[in-house]
Design a protein around this motif. Sequence first.
Motif, PDB file in Angstrom:
ATOM      1  N   SER A 111      34.826  45.169  27.053  1.00  0.00           N
ATOM      2  CA  SER A 111      33.779  45.983  27.682  1.00  0.00           C
ATOM      3  C   SER A 111      33.573  45.563  29.138  1.00  0.00           C
ATOM      4  N   LYS A 112      33.775  44.261  29.429  1.00  0.00           N
ATOM      5  CA  LYS A 112      33.649  43.764  30.812  1.00  0.00           C
ATOM      6  C   LYS A 112      34.690  44.438  31.705  1.00  0.00           C
ATOM      7  N   LYS A 113      35.886  44.533  31.168  1.00  0.00           N
ATOM      8  CA  LYS A 113      36.987  45.107  31.944  1.00  0.00           C
ATOM      9  C   LYS A 113      36.793  46.614  32.134  1.00  0.00           C
ATOM     10  N   ILE A 114      36.280  47.280  31.107  1.00  0.00           N
ATOM     11  CA  ILE A 114      36.044  48.721  31.225  1.00  0.00           C
ATOM     12  C   ILE A 114      35.034  48.965  32.347  1.00  0.00           C
ATOM     13  N   HIS A 163      46.518  47.632  28.435  1.00  0.00           N
ATOM     14  CA  HIS A 163      45.690  46.787  27.567  1.00  0.00           C
ATOM     15  C   HIS A 163      45.430  45.421  28.181  1.00  0.00           C
ATOM     16  N   LYS A 164      44.304  44.847  27.818  1.00  0.00           N
ATOM     17  CA  LYS A 164      44.031  43.437  28.095  1.00  0.00           C
ATOM     18  C   LYS A 164      43.057  42.954  27.034  1.00  0.00           C
ATOM     19  N   LEU A 165      43.621  42.567  25.899  1.00  0.00           N
ATOM     20  CA  LEU A 165      42.850  42.006  24.786  1.00  0.00           C
ATOM     21  C   LEU A 165      43.637  40.804  24.285  1.00  0.00           C
ATOM     22  N   SER A 199      38.636  28.309  29.613  1.00  0.00           N
ATOM     23  CA  SER A 199      39.945  28.201  30.282  1.00  0.00           C
ATOM     24  C   SER A 199      39.812  28.211  31.807  1.00  0.00           C
ATOM     25  N   HIS A 200      38.615  28.550  32.303  1.00  0.00           N
ATOM     26  CA  HIS A 200      38.387  28.534  33.754  1.00  0.00           C
ATOM     27  C   HIS A 200      37.562  27.318  34.186  1.00  0.00           C
ATOM     28  N   GLU A 201      37.344  26.353  33.250  1.00  0.00           N
ATOM     29  CA  GLU A 201      36.572  25.148  33.603  1.00  0.00           C
ATOM     30  C   GLU A 201      37.505  24.095  34.178  1.00  0.00           C
ATOM     31  N   PHE A 211      45.206  33.006  49.196  1.00  0.00           N
ATOM     32  CA  PHE A 211      45.601  34.420  49.231  1.00  0.00           C
ATOM     33  C   PHE A 211      45.825  34.889  47.813  1.00  0.00           C
ATOM     34  N   LYS A 212      45.237  36.045  47.513  1.00  0.00           N
ATOM     35  CA  LYS A 212      45.491  36.659  46.204  1.00  0.00           C
ATOM     36  C   LYS A 212      46.442  37.812  46.448  1.00  0.00           C
ATOM     37  N   VAL A 213      47.576  37.753  45.790  1.00  0.00           N
ATOM     38  CA  VAL A 213      48.594  38.785  45.960  1.00  0.00           C
ATOM     39  C   VAL A 213      48.604  39.637  44.699  1.00  0.00           C
ATOM     40  N   PRO A 273      32.972  25.197  40.093  1.00  0.00           N
ATOM     41  CA  PRO A 273      32.784  26.555  39.566  1.00  0.00           C
ATOM     42  C   PRO A 273      33.910  27.494  40.002  1.00  0.00           C
ATOM     43  N   ARG A 274      33.784  28.818  39.676  1.00  0.00           N
ATOM     44  CA  ARG A 274      34.815  29.794  40.054  1.00  0.00           C
ATOM     45  C   ARG A 274      34.778  30.021  41.564  1.00  0.00           C
ATOM     46  N   VAL A 275      35.440  29.129  42.297  1.00  0.00           N
ATOM     47  CA  VAL A 275      35.333  29.151  43.764  1.00  0.00           C
ATOM     48  C   VAL A 275      35.941  30.389  44.427  1.00  0.00           C
ATOM     49  N   ILE A 292      49.610  28.652  42.740  1.00  0.00           N
ATOM     50  CA  ILE A 292      48.820  27.781  41.868  1.00  0.00           C
ATOM     51  C   ILE A 292      48.336  28.479  40.602  1.00  0.00           C
ATOM     52  N   ASP A 293      48.402  29.814  40.577  1.00  0.00           N
ATOM     53  CA  ASP A 293      47.864  30.538  39.422  1.00  0.00           C
ATOM     54  C   ASP A 293      48.476  31.936  39.367  1.00  0.00           C
ATOM     55  N   ILE A 294      48.740  32.422  38.158  1.00  0.00           N
ATOM     56  CA  ILE A 294      49.188  33.811  37.976  1.00  0.00           C
ATOM     57  C   ILE A 294      48.309  34.422  36.888  1.00  0.00           C
ATOM     58  N   ASN A 295      47.769  35.619  37.154  1.00  0.00           N
ATOM     59  CA  ASN A 295      46.846  36.268  36.210  1.00  0.00           C
ATOM     60  C   ASN A 295      47.357  37.642  35.820  1.00  0.00           C
ATOM     61  N   TYR A 296      47.277  37.953  34.520  1.00  0.00           N
ATOM     62  CA  TYR A 296      47.669  39.275  34.079  1.00  0.00           C
ATOM     63  C   TYR A 296      46.522  40.277  34.293  1.00  0.00           C
TER      64      TYR A 296
HETATM   65  O1  LIG Z   1      41.982  33.426  37.289  1.00  0.00           O
HETATM   66  P1  LIG Z   1      41.424  33.923  38.594  1.00  0.00           P
HETATM   67  O2  LIG Z   1      42.279  33.548  39.751  1.00  0.00           O
HETATM   68  O3  LIG Z   1      39.976  33.523  38.780  1.00  0.00           O
HETATM   69  O4  LIG Z   1      41.411  35.566  38.558  1.00  0.00           O
HETATM   70  C1  LIG Z   1      40.573  36.186  37.618  1.00  0.00           C
HETATM   71  C2  LIG Z   1      41.316  36.484  36.329  1.00  0.00           C
HETATM   72  O5  LIG Z   1      42.370  37.389  36.580  1.00  0.00           O
HETATM   73  C3  LIG Z   1      40.324  37.098  35.339  1.00  0.00           C
HETATM   74  O6  LIG Z   1      41.000  37.388  34.162  1.00  0.00           O
HETATM   75  P2  LIG Z   1      41.042  36.294  32.993  1.00  0.00           P
HETATM   76  O7  LIG Z   1      39.619  35.846  32.789  1.00  0.00           O
HETATM   77  O8  LIG Z   1      41.616  37.071  31.868  1.00  0.00           O
HETATM   78  O9  LIG Z   1      41.912  35.168  33.488  1.00  0.00           O
HETATM   79  C4  LIG Z   1      39.704  38.386  35.877  1.00  0.00           C
HETATM   80  O10 LIG Z   1      38.745  38.819  34.903  1.00  0.00           O
HETATM   81  P3  LIG Z   1      38.818  40.206  34.122  1.00  0.00           P
HETATM   82  O11 LIG Z   1      40.255  40.564  33.902  1.00  0.00           O
HETATM   83  O12 LIG Z   1      38.100  39.932  32.835  1.00  0.00           O
HETATM   84  O13 LIG Z   1      38.133  41.195  35.005  1.00  0.00           O
HETATM   85  C5  LIG Z   1      39.020  38.093  37.164  1.00  0.00           C
HETATM   86  O14 LIG Z   1      38.507  39.315  37.665  1.00  0.00           O
HETATM   87  P4  LIG Z   1      37.042  39.433  38.310  1.00  0.00           P
HETATM   88  O15 LIG Z   1      36.071  38.954  37.230  1.00  0.00           O
HETATM   89  O16 LIG Z   1      36.879  40.876  38.658  1.00  0.00           O
HETATM   90  O17 LIG Z   1      37.069  38.537  39.525  1.00  0.00           O
HETATM   91  C6  LIG Z   1      39.997  37.466  38.189  1.00  0.00           C
HETATM   92  O18 LIG Z   1      39.326  37.184  39.382  1.00  0.00           O
END
Ligand SMILES: O=P(O)(O)O[C@H]1[C@H](O)[C@@H](OP(=O)(O)O)[C@H](OP(=O)(O)O)[C@@H](OP(=O)(O)O)[C@H]1O
Length: 324
Positions: free
Chosen positions: A48-51, A90-92, A186-188, A218-220, A253-255, A313-317
């Motif tokens: 729901s957050k993503k929607i 999808h992202k679940l 996982s983000h701590e 830089f976020k690519v 925190p989430r810098v 340093i990080d790759i996100n789907y």
């Molecule tokens: O890992 P970092 O570099 O912080 O980047 C994050 C991850 O991609 C998050 O996905 P996940 O939590 O699955 O790793 C994503 O949340 P959502 O995909 O839930 O939106 C964040 O989107 P924002 O919350 O919009 O910043 C994005 O900024």
Amino acid sequence: MRLEEEFSHCDNYDEEEEPKTMSQCSIGALQQQQQQQKFVVVGYALTSKKIKSFLQPKFEGLARNKGILFVAIDQNRPLSDQGPFDIVLHKLTGKEWRQILEDYRQTHPEVTVLDPPDAIQHLHNRQSMLQCVADMNLSTSYGRVGVPRQLVIKKDASSIADAVDKAGLILPLVAKPLVADGSAKSHELSLAYDQYSLQKLEPPLVLQEFVNHGGVLFKVYIVGEAIKVVRRFSLPDVTKRELSKVTGVFRFPRVSCAAASADDADLDPSVAELPPRPLLERLAKELRWRLGLRLFNLDIIREHGTRDHFYVIDINYFPGKCHF
Ligand SMILES: O=P(O)(O)O[C@H]1[C@H](O)[C@@H](OP(=O)(O)O)[C@H](OP(=O)(O)O)[C@@H](OP(=O)(O)O)[C@H]1O
Ligand SMILES: Nc1ncnc2c1ncn2[C@@H]1O[C@H](COP(=O)(O)OP(=O)(O)O)[C@@H](O)[C@H]1O
Ligand SMILES: [Mg+2]
Ligand SMILES: [Mg+2]
């Protein structure tokens, strides 16, 4: 099939046309539009957050004007009974969902599943996530791209200091949970300044050398063949003086979240300069191929004091906010 090809028959839509919401479109007009040409139907399965962040009404309206329809997938009904879809977005998380998608891919090869669950799974471990970048060892006339030296600690916090010593890692170290499944845990992350404090960390984790980068990353964003780069604030540099004085492990925190945009900030030009486009294009192309993904972003930093030494340093789907 390329992502762009999937949408190519929508090109005759007027890009400037004001987006309409469903209520603004009369049913008759919609049916007429449907008869005139085929819609691309995107079935989506998102949190729901993503929607909320991704499927905003304005975006849905704009997509509809371009011939793209978003339809929610009902997780309580078999996927094959729904649609027909051209694309499943999808992202679940969860093993059960992955299996449903894998089965669906086998039985519906005509549908583009963005992206294959196994390929996404590769990013859910902070060690395997960066392996492709390390293997690539990219070095061109525009610069070189690597990953910070890192070590995986599966268990036993009391052995960390020894392991770090043996591997020759240099402090300070960024401690990241090994699993990167999108959960809050996982983000701590934390920053460890001295050997003695390493025993306070909680495995399983990845310990990564902290690379000074002037406090900006830089976020690519990579969507098929398209690339977009933005600047975000990041952790400040750690000076030698600070390192000699400070001890302990510090949670941070989430810098570099969406609110930390540095695009309009007044920055030292040598820090703010975006990585060279040809270097990023080469990196993105290789990563798309190696990871088997079409929808992801990477966090990349420039080693402070250099012009062209970069570290991923990080790759996100399917990450969050980005305005193409
Ligand atoms: O890992 P970092 O570099 O912080 O980047 C994050 C991850 O991609 C998050 O996905 P996940 O939590 O699955 O790793 C994503 O949340 P959502 O995909 O839930 O939106 C964040 O989107 P924002 O919350 O919009 O910043 C994005 O900024
Ligand atoms: N090796 C590193 N050197 C310097 N800063 C880092 C390093 N790794 C992470 N960071 C900082 O920590 C933040 C979060 O790390 P990251 O690996 O991107 O985790 P997350 O998946 O939670 O975004 C980054 O945005 C950056 O500010
Ligand atoms: Mg990150
Ligand atoms: Mg991440």
